[in-house]
Design a protein around this motif. Structure first.
Motif, PDB file in Angstrom:
ATOM      1  N   MET A  75       0.844  -1.192   0.000  1.00 36.98           N
ATOM      2  CA  MET A  75       0.000   0.000   0.000  1.00 36.98           C
ATOM      3  C   MET A  75       0.883   1.247   0.000  1.00 36.98           C
ATOM      4  SD  MET A  75      -3.042   0.888   2.622  1.00 36.98           S
ATOM      5  CE  MET A  75      -1.979   0.879   4.033  1.00 36.98           C
ATOM      6  N   SER A  76       0.574   2.190  -0.856  1.00 37.33           N
ATOM      7  CA  SER A  76       1.396   3.396  -0.927  1.00 37.33           C
ATOM      8  C   SER A  76       1.053   4.333   0.230  1.00 37.33           C
ATOM      9  CB  SER A  76       1.147   4.122  -2.250  1.00 37.33           C
ATOM     10  OG  SER A  76      -0.133   4.711  -2.216  1.00 37.33           O
ATOM     11  N   ALA A  77       2.015   5.186   0.557  1.00 32.24           N
ATOM     12  CA  ALA A  77       1.784   6.159   1.617  1.00 32.24           C
ATOM     13  C   ALA A  77       0.605   7.047   1.247  1.00 32.24           C
ATOM     14  CB  ALA A  77       3.038   7.008   1.818  1.00 32.24           C
ATOM     15  N   HIS A  78       0.472   7.309  -0.066  1.00 34.54           N
ATOM     16  CA  HIS A  78      -0.597   8.183  -0.510  1.00 34.54           C
ATOM     17  C   HIS A  78      -1.972   7.583  -0.194  1.00 34.54           C
ATOM     18  CE1 HIS A  78      -2.701  11.156  -2.873  1.00 34.54           C
ATOM     19  NE2 HIS A  78      -3.349  10.161  -3.464  1.00 34.54           N
ATOM     20  N   SER A  79      -2.159   6.292  -0.544  1.00 36.98           N
ATOM     21  CA  SER A  79      -3.488   5.716  -0.344  1.00 36.98           C
ATOM     22  C   SER A  79      -3.800   5.557   1.147  1.00 36.98           C
ATOM     23  CB  SER A  79      -3.633   4.387  -1.086  1.00 36.98           C
ATOM     24  OG  SER A  79      -2.924   3.383  -0.406  1.00 36.98           O
ATOM     25  N   SER A  80      -2.785   5.272   1.974  1.00 42.34           N
ATOM     26  CA  SER A  80      -3.090   5.158   3.402  1.00 42.34           C
ATOM     27  C   SER A  80      -3.420   6.533   3.982  1.00 42.34           C
ATOM     28  CB  SER A  80      -1.944   4.491   4.156  1.00 42.34           C
ATOM     29  OG  SER A  80      -0.917   5.423   4.416  1.00 42.34           O
ATOM     30  N   GLY A  81      -2.780   7.579   3.442  1.00 43.50           N
ATOM     31  CA  GLY A  81      -3.091   8.938   3.874  1.00 43.50           C
ATOM     32  C   GLY A  81      -4.520   9.312   3.515  1.00 43.50           C
ATOM     33  N   THR A  82      -4.911   8.969   2.286  1.00 39.13           N
ATOM     34  CA  THR A  82      -6.268   9.268   1.830  1.00 39.13           C
ATOM     35  C   THR A  82      -7.286   8.532   2.696  1.00 39.13           C
ATOM     36  OG1 THR A  82      -5.344   9.304  -0.375  1.00 39.13           O
ATOM     37  CG2 THR A  82      -7.740   9.372  -0.218  1.00 39.13           C
ATOM     38  N   ARG A  83      -6.950   7.267   3.016  1.00 36.47           N
ATOM     39  CA  ARG A  83      -7.874   6.482   3.831  1.00 36.47           C
ATOM     40  C   ARG A  83      -8.029   7.119   5.212  1.00 36.47           C
ATOM     41  NH1 ARG A  83      -6.300   0.441   4.088  1.00 36.47           N
ATOM     42  NH2 ARG A  83      -6.546   0.735   1.863  1.00 36.47           N
ATOM     43  N   GLU A  84      -6.923   7.599   5.760  1.00 38.60           N
ATOM     44  CA  GLU A  84      -6.957   8.219   7.083  1.00 38.60           C
ATOM     45  C   GLU A  84      -7.846   9.473   7.065  1.00 38.60           C
ATOM     46  OE1 GLU A  84      -6.600   8.766  10.933  1.00 38.60           O
ATOM     47  OE2 GLU A  84      -6.006   6.956   9.880  1.00 38.60           O
ATOM     48  N   ILE A  85      -7.730  10.264   5.996  1.00 36.85           N
ATOM     49  CA  ILE A  85      -8.561  11.467   5.876  1.00 36.85           C
ATOM     50  C   ILE A  85     -10.034  11.074   5.794  1.00 36.85           C
ATOM     51  CG2 ILE A  85      -9.151  13.415   4.352  1.00 36.85           C
ATOM     52  CD1 ILE A  85      -6.113  13.525   3.652  1.00 36.85           C
ATOM     53  N   GLY A  86     -10.317  10.023   5.005  1.00 37.78           N
ATOM     54  CA  GLY A  86     -11.695   9.549   4.878  1.00 37.78           C
ATOM     55  C   GLY A  86     -12.244   9.091   6.217  1.00 37.78           C
ATOM     56  N   LYS A  87     -11.396   8.408   6.972  1.00 36.85           N
ATOM     57  CA  LYS A  87     -11.800   7.900   8.286  1.00 36.85           C
ATOM     58  C   LYS A  87     -12.124   9.056   9.226  1.00 36.85           C
ATOM     59  CE  LYS A  87     -10.217   4.701  11.725  1.00 36.85           C
ATOM     60  NZ  LYS A  87      -9.049   4.156  12.413  1.00 36.85           N
ATOM     61  N   GLN A  88     -11.271  10.072   9.217  1.00 40.98           N
ATOM     62  CA  GLN A  88     -11.493  11.242  10.062  1.00 40.98           C
ATOM     63  C   GLN A  88     -12.792  11.958   9.684  1.00 40.98           C
ATOM     64  OE1 GLN A  88     -10.113  12.385  12.794  1.00 40.98           O
ATOM     65  NE2 GLN A  88      -8.830  10.557  12.750  1.00 40.98           N
ATOM     66  N   ARG A  89     -13.035  12.002   8.370  1.00 43.08           N
ATOM     67  CA  ARG A  89     -14.236  12.686   7.885  1.00 43.08           C
ATOM     68  C   ARG A  89     -15.492  11.941   8.368  1.00 43.08           C
ATOM     69  NH1 ARG A  89     -13.702  13.368   1.821  1.00 43.08           N
ATOM     70  NH2 ARG A  89     -12.007  14.768   2.354  1.00 43.08           N
ATOM     71  N   THR A  90     -15.452  10.607   8.293  1.00 45.66           N
ATOM     72  CA  THR A  90     -16.598   9.813   8.754  1.00 45.66           C
ATOM     73  C   THR A  90     -16.804  10.014  10.255  1.00 45.66           C
ATOM     74  OG1 THR A  90     -16.008   8.180   7.104  1.00 45.66           O
ATOM     75  CG2 THR A  90     -17.604   7.493   8.764  1.00 45.66           C
ATOM     76  N   ARG A  91     -15.709  10.021  10.991  1.00 42.97           N
ATOM     77  CA  ARG A  91     -15.810  10.221  12.439  1.00 42.97           C
ATOM     78  C   ARG A  91     -16.467  11.572  12.752  1.00 42.97           C
ATOM     79  NH1 ARG A  91     -13.487  12.246  17.083  1.00 42.97           N
ATOM     80  NH2 ARG A  91     -13.322  10.749  18.781  1.00 42.97           N
ATOM     81  N   ARG A  92     -16.023  12.591  12.018  1.00 42.27           N
ATOM     82  CA  ARG A  92     -16.588  13.932  12.250  1.00 42.27           C
ATOM     83  C   ARG A  92     -18.073  13.970  11.905  1.00 42.27           C
ATOM     84  NH1 ARG A  92     -11.831  16.116  10.175  1.00 42.27           N
ATOM     85  NH2 ARG A  92     -12.787  16.514   8.158  1.00 42.27           N
TER      86      ARG A  92
END
Ligand SMILES: [Zn+2]
Lengths: 210, 84
Positions: A1-18
């Motif tokens: 997994m690239s650093a980019h896709s894990s970063g994007t996933r983390e942002i998505g996760k934060q957005r869902t949490r919010r």
């Protein structure tokens, strides 16, 4: 997994949490904390019920996050006031405004806190203490200047919050279908300021000009 | 550095807004000046607990035992005290 896709996933996760947190906050304001169910929150946030528990371990933790988030906003606003050197009256006016903006949620908390899970008590008590601390910082300056009476911090805070909370809890008696603090806040603030203000002679004496 | 979720002190949760709020005024410290010993090490749990309970009493006039129990609940959520 690239650093980019894990970063994007983390942002998505934060957005869902919010989003879950925002929907839970809105439901708590409308229906109260004790009646807000995780299933409703999931529906409102358009996520599966299980997804709520990916972000919050339990309902208890979700409710406590709602309280923490809401109260942090108020504490930040009070901190900004005090840091700018605001007088006690200005700090209390800012406090009223913060509470008025969230009056419905605050009212539910005041009515329901003894019935809510213990996990919610800690952020609520931490918030009350932080509020008292900031009000106290503004008050200390005014006490040193002799413009208000000297008194223990907890009595200053409890007298103020007791007055304010009485109007919030009983808003239907004081301002039916309106914000009790928007309608009565200015009068309460003026009354409280008069109660704690020191006689002018004392102010002169403390400044050493009498 | 600070608690990644709240941006506050990992020990007591106090928001750290300026350099001076961090232990020794050092931004790389993830705990606050109140939770710091003079040499910049973190206070023991018991000390932080006592200070927190005293703060709750001063600010709100809470009963001593109530303040102690509430402080315990607050610290139980802090990253610094998860291994306890
Ligand atoms: Zn701390």
């Amino acid at each position: 997994m690239s650093a980019h896709s894990s970063g994007t996933r983390e942002i998505g996760k934060q957005r869902t949490r919010r989003r879950i947190l925002a929907k839970a906050t809105r439901l708590c304001a409308r229906n109260g904390f004790s009646r807000t169910r995780t299933l409703e929150v999931a529906r409102a946030a358009r996520v599966s019920h299980g997804s709520v528990f990916v972000h919050f371990r339990s309902r208890d933790e979700l409710l406590s996050a709602v309280v923490s988030e809401m109260t942090r906003e108020i504490t930040d606003a009070l901190h900004a006031q005090v840091a700018s050197g605001a007088s006690l009256t200005h700090t209390l006016a800012a406090h009223l405004e913060c509470l008025a903006e969230r009056e419905q949620s605050i009212r539910w908390l005041l009515l329901e806190i003894p019935l809510l899970p213990r996990g919610v008590h800690a952020p609520w008590l931490a918030f009350q203490s932080a509020t008292s601390f900031h009000i106290g910082q503004a008050a200390e300056r005014d006490m040193a200047a002799g413009s208000i009476e000297e008194m223990p911090l907890h009595l200053l805070f409890n007298t103020w919050i007791g007055l304010v909370n009485h109007y919030v809890i009983n808003r239907e008696l004081f301002a039916p279908n309106k914000s009790a603090l928007r309608v009565h806040g200015p009068v309460l603030l003026e009354h409280f300021s008069n109660l704690i203000s020191a006689p002018a002679s004392m102010a002169r004496r403390r400044k050493g000009t009498a | 550095m600070s608690d990644p979720e709240t941006g506050g002190c990992v020990s007591c949760g106090m928001p750290m807004r300026s350099d001076a709020d961090h232990a020794l005024g050092d931004r790389s410290k993830d705990f606050c000046a109140h939770c710091s010993n003079g040499d910049g090490t973190m206070m023991r749990y018991e000390e932080v607990l006592t200070r927190m309970a005293e703060f709750l009493q001063t600010a709100q006039g809470l009963d001593e035992q109530v303040a102690h129990d509430a402080a315990k609940d607050m610290l139980a959520k802090m990253p610094a005290w998860q291994q306890r």
